[in-house]
Scaffold this motif. Structure first.
Motif, PDB file in Angstrom:
ATOM      1  N   HIS A  56       0.744  -1.169  -0.006  1.00 15.71           N
ATOM      2  CA  HIS A  56      -0.065  -0.254  -0.059  1.00 15.71           C
ATOM      3  C   HIS A  56       0.857   1.238   0.050  1.00 15.71           C
ATOM      4  N   GLY A  57       2.228   1.279  -0.444  1.00 17.82           N
ATOM      5  CA  GLY A  57       2.877   2.427  -0.449  1.00 17.82           C
ATOM      6  C   GLY A  57       4.476   2.044  -0.568  1.00 17.82           C
ATOM      7  N   ARG A  58       5.187   2.844  -0.277  1.00 21.41           N
ATOM      8  CA  ARG A  58       6.517   2.899  -0.434  1.00 21.41           C
ATOM      9  C   ARG A  58       7.413   3.750   0.743  1.00 21.41           C
ATOM     10  N   VAL A  59       8.713   2.868   0.894  1.00 20.00           N
ATOM     11  CA  VAL A  59       9.574   3.456   1.829  1.00 20.00           C
ATOM     12  C   VAL A  59      11.038   3.793   1.189  1.00 20.00           C
ATOM     13  N   SER A  60      11.316   5.046   1.278  1.00 22.03           N
ATOM     14  CA  SER A  60      12.780   5.317   0.600  1.00 22.03           C
ATOM     15  C   SER A  60      13.802   5.660   1.806  1.00 22.03           C
ATOM     16  N   VAL A  61      14.842   5.774   1.676  1.00 18.48           N
ATOM     17  CA  VAL A  61      15.900   5.989   2.751  1.00 18.48           C
ATOM     18  C   VAL A  61      17.069   6.641   1.583  1.00 18.48           C
ATOM     19  N   ASN A  62      17.570   7.663   2.297  1.00 20.12           N
ATOM     20  CA  ASN A  62      19.083   8.206   1.829  1.00 20.12           C
ATOM     21  C   ASN A  62      19.776   8.683   3.165  1.00 20.12           C
ATOM     22  N   ASP A  63      20.721   9.597   2.798  1.00 19.89           N
ATOM     23  CA  ASP A  63      21.851   9.635   3.899  1.00 19.89           C
ATOM     24  C   ASP A  63      21.277  10.858   4.762  1.00 19.89           C
ATOM     25  N   LYS A  64      20.093  11.346   4.343  1.00 19.03           N
ATOM     26  CA  LYS A  64      19.543  12.631   4.965  1.00 19.03           C
ATOM     27  C   LYS A  64      18.243  12.446   5.574  1.00 19.03           C
ATOM     28  N   ARG A  65      17.479  11.485   4.988  1.00 13.21           N
ATOM     29  CA  ARG A  65      15.895  11.290   5.470  1.00 13.21           C
ATOM     30  C   ARG A  65      15.322   9.996   5.090  1.00 13.21           C
ATOM     31  N   VAL A  66      14.525   9.513   5.932  1.00 11.46           N
ATOM     32  CA  VAL A  66      13.552   8.235   5.650  1.00 11.46           C
ATOM     33  C   VAL A  66      12.207   8.883   5.398  1.00 11.46           C
ATOM     34  N   SER A  93      10.279  -0.664   8.688  1.00  9.57           N
ATOM     35  CA  SER A  93      11.052  -0.600   9.827  1.00  9.57           C
ATOM     36  C   SER A  93      12.562  -1.633   9.353  1.00  9.57           C
ATOM     37  N   GLY A  94      12.313  -2.664   9.162  1.00 10.30           N
ATOM     38  CA  GLY A  94      13.438  -3.794   8.613  1.00 10.30           C
ATOM     39  C   GLY A  94      14.333  -3.030   7.472  1.00 10.30           C
ATOM     40  N   PHE A  95      13.500  -2.846   6.451  1.00 18.45           N
ATOM     41  CA  PHE A  95      14.417  -2.349   5.243  1.00 18.45           C
ATOM     42  C   PHE A  95      15.203  -0.935   5.931  1.00 18.45           C
ATOM     43  N   VAL A  96      14.508  -0.253   6.633  1.00 19.32           N
ATOM     44  CA  VAL A  96      15.300   1.203   7.037  1.00 19.32           C
ATOM     45  C   VAL A  96      16.422   0.708   7.753  1.00 19.32           C
ATOM     46  N   ASP A  97      16.284  -0.218   8.633  1.00 17.57           N
ATOM     47  CA  ASP A  97      17.475  -0.561   9.521  1.00 17.57           C
ATOM     48  C   ASP A  97      18.556  -1.281   8.428  1.00 17.57           C
ATOM     49  N   ASP A  98      18.173  -2.334   7.725  1.00 20.65           N
ATOM     50  CA  ASP A  98      19.355  -2.753   6.738  1.00 20.65           C
ATOM     51  C   ASP A  98      20.033  -1.497   5.861  1.00 20.65           C
ATOM     52  N   VAL A  99      19.215  -0.619   5.380  1.00 24.50           N
ATOM     53  CA  VAL A  99      19.801   0.484   4.708  1.00 24.50           C
ATOM     54  C   VAL A  99      20.805   1.312   5.311  1.00 24.50           C
ATOM     55  N   LEU A 100      20.165   1.506   6.638  1.00 21.73           N
ATOM     56  CA  LEU A 100      21.066   2.452   7.533  1.00 21.73           C
ATOM     57  C   LEU A 100      22.544   1.809   8.172  1.00 21.73           C
ATOM     58  N   ASP A 101      22.279   0.653   8.342  1.00 22.49           N
ATOM     59  CA  ASP A 101      23.568  -0.297   8.546  1.00 22.49           C
ATOM     60  C   ASP A 101      24.553  -0.212   7.536  1.00 22.49           C
TER      61      ASP A 101
END
Length: 107
Positions: A56-66, A93-101
């Motif tokens: 139902h959506g999308r999550v994106s992560v870069n080095d400045k924001r989620v 949340s799992g995706f964000v954790d993986d990318v931020l690592d």
């Protein structure tokens, strides 16, 4: 109707050189006069983004924001909106954790 519009020189130059359209908005200064403000484009910023599509959506992560966006239709068959939000937030949340690592390893 005829309207006199002020456009920033850089925007005008780009439109003439590339023969392209520019997205933006026009604000009226007077009933016959307005000014144009180009919409901010975040292409350069999003170039380094990682994202995943959710049901139902999308999550994106870069080095400045989620960013997380979800759109659950209330008339969608077999879907309880609160459960969809919980499940997809957990997945995001799992995706964000993986990318931020990964990002933190390179900084």
């Amino acid at each position: 109707m005829e309207l006199k519009i002020q456009i920033p020189d850089s925007t005008y130059r780009r439109m003439v050189d590339r023969r392209c359209r520019v997205q933006g908005s026009i604000g009226l200064v007077t009933p016959e006069e307005g000014n144009f403000n180009e919409h901010v484009r975040r292409d350069a910023e999003s170039a380094g983004s990682k994202y995943v599509r959710l049901r139902h959506g999308r999550v994106s992560v870069n080095d400045k924001r989620v960013r997380l966006t979800l759109h659950v239709s209330l008339d969608e068959s077999g879907v309880i909106p609160s459960e969809a939000i919980e499940d997809e937030s957990r997945e995001a949340s799992g995706f964000v954790d993986d990318v931020l690592d990964t990002i933190e390893r390179y900084h």
